[in-house]
Design a protein around this motif. Structure first.
Motif, PDB file in Angstrom:
ATOM      1  N   ARG A 128      41.314  -1.755  75.074  1.00  0.00           N
ATOM      2  CA  ARG A 128      40.521  -0.534  75.052  1.00  0.00           C
ATOM      3  C   ARG A 128      40.515   0.242  76.359  1.00  0.00           C
ATOM      4  O   ARG A 128      39.895   1.277  76.463  1.00  0.00           O
ATOM      5  CB  ARG A 128      39.071  -0.872  74.663  1.00  0.00           C
ATOM      6  N   MET A 129      41.160  -0.264  77.388  1.00  0.00           N
ATOM      7  CA  MET A 129      41.191   0.452  78.654  1.00  0.00           C
ATOM      8  C   MET A 129      42.551   1.086  78.877  1.00  0.00           C
ATOM      9  O   MET A 129      43.577   0.444  78.715  1.00  0.00           O
ATOM     10  CB  MET A 129      40.850  -0.476  79.820  1.00  0.00           C
ATOM     11  N   THR A 130      42.558   2.346  79.236  1.00  0.00           N
ATOM     12  CA  THR A 130      43.791   3.078  79.479  1.00  0.00           C
ATOM     13  C   THR A 130      44.231   2.886  80.928  1.00  0.00           C
ATOM     14  O   THR A 130      43.467   2.420  81.778  1.00  0.00           O
ATOM     15  CB  THR A 130      43.602   4.570  79.204  1.00  0.00           C
ATOM     16  N   VAL A 131      45.457   3.291  81.199  1.00  0.00           N
ATOM     17  CA  VAL A 131      45.967   3.227  82.573  1.00  0.00           C
ATOM     18  C   VAL A 131      45.123   4.113  83.485  1.00  0.00           C
ATOM     19  O   VAL A 131      44.841   3.761  84.630  1.00  0.00           O
ATOM     20  CB  VAL A 131      47.444   3.651  82.609  1.00  0.00           C
ATOM     21  N   ALA A 132      44.671   5.269  82.972  1.00  0.00           N
ATOM     22  CA  ALA A 132      43.839   6.159  83.781  1.00  0.00           C
ATOM     23  C   ALA A 132      42.524   5.491  84.161  1.00  0.00           C
ATOM     24  O   ALA A 132      42.027   5.641  85.283  1.00  0.00           O
ATOM     25  CB  ALA A 132      43.572   7.452  83.013  1.00  0.00           C
TER      26      ALA A 132
END
Length: 339
Positions: A128-132
């Motif tokens: 659920r966590m993006t690279v951003a």
């Protein structure tokens, strides 16, 4: 002019070298030419770059590592957590366990809160966590290690997992060596890197055994039991159903068992099933599940070590670590029934 938040990439670009070379200079490695070392150090001094692990003062008392996972009741996550806790108990590190939230509006605020609380770093198991979002932790100098990331992450982040391709190949080799030719694959989300690697290992094995892959024998889904139930139902409704199924997780395999029981199919007499993960789930099925075991506790050990190495020394030379999988034959696989 001094830049308070210069990045490693900026140092590398200005010095005309790779990020790995800058890392070696920061870590005092002796495998860098003297002239290059002087040039890189000059740029570091000019822009005021500091290694991420050195930007925050170390908090008093025991070091705190956050362990963040998507599902607190997941056998997979619990095994990795056991490895993290085992390693932490030996080196005066405390572990804080939390669940990844889907309603988090401001990931930057979350990252700042953890950094302000004096966390040494974070081990993360979530899709659920993006690279951003991860970049906010890097900006704050908080080390993060992602376990088996769902999607590709750039070299600025550190990850640890297992040899998914080799595991997928070993699982399918096992079924083919038993004599199966109609081998299906029930996988995870199509965007998941581990699903793609296991699928490619499956396909490579089929071709190596002279078996033509079939599109209707490949069913993506999720790494949950419900996906195994749905995938098994779809496969058994085919005009020519498979005689063996490679489930891309032990949880999927449990769903296959459940649907097989509803249909009156015996395992392994009517259908061979192999899973992936090597969790305790495989010992609770009847018969016990053949599986490809990931070294989950060792992955936990490695993840904690990589967090601590980042906190001490900044960027690592290697950004992804893979630990070997192991085939564990049990009673859920056998030669195909005649006819």
């Amino acid at each position: 002019m001094t830049h308070k938040r210069a990045t490693l990439a900026q140092v590398a670009a200005q010095a005309g070298v790779s990020m790995a070379t800058v890392s070696k200079v920061l870590n005092g490695r002796d495998d860098v030419a003297a002239a290059t070392r002087i040039r890189v150090q000059a740029v570091i001094d000019e822009v005021g770059y500091e290694a991420p692990g050195r930007r925050r003062e170390a908090p008093a008392g025991p070091r705190l590592i956050d362990f963040v996972c998507e599902e607190l009741d997941s056998d997979y996550a619990l095994e990795v957590l056991r490895g993290v806790v085992e390693a932490a108990s030996e080196i005066d590190v405390d572990i804080v366990v939390s669940q990844a939230r889907t309603d988090r509006v401001d990931s930057g605020a979350w990252a700042r809160r953890l950094a302000d609380a004096g966390r040494t770093g974070m081990v993360l198991i979530t899709s659920r966590m993006t690279v951003a979002e991860l970049a906010e932790f890097r900006r704050l100098g908080m080390p993060v290690v992602v376990v088996d990331p769902f999607s590709p992450i750039d070299e600025g982040f550190v990850s640890v997992g297992s040899t998914n391709w080799a595991g997928g190949r070993a699982a399918t080799d096992h079924l083919a060596d038993l004599g199966h030719r109609r081998i299906a694959y029930i996988g995870g989300p199509e965007i998941a890197e581990c699903h793609v690697a296991r699928l490619h290992g499956y396909l490579a094995s089929l071709r190596a055994h002279g078996i033509e892959p079939r599109a209707d024998y490949v069913i993506p889904g999720t790494f949950h039991t419900e996906s195994g139930v749905a995938g098994m139902a779809a496969l058994m409704d085919l005009e020519e159903p498979p005689t063996a199924i490679f489930a891309a997780s032990d949880s999927i395999a449990v769903g296959v068992f459940e649907e097989a029981a509803r249909r009156g199919l015996r395992i392994p007499e009517d259908l061979s099933v192999i899973g992936f993960d090597g969790t305790a789930l495989g010992l609770r099925t009847i018969p016990p599940l053949t599986t490809v075991a990931q070294p989950l506790r060792d992955i936990g050990h490695a993840a904690l070590r990589l967090v601590l190495e980042q906190s001490r020394d900044g960027l690592l030379d290697s950004h992804h670590m893979e630990l070997a999988t192991t085939l564990v034959p049990r009673a859920s696989t056998d030669v195909p029934a005649r006819g």
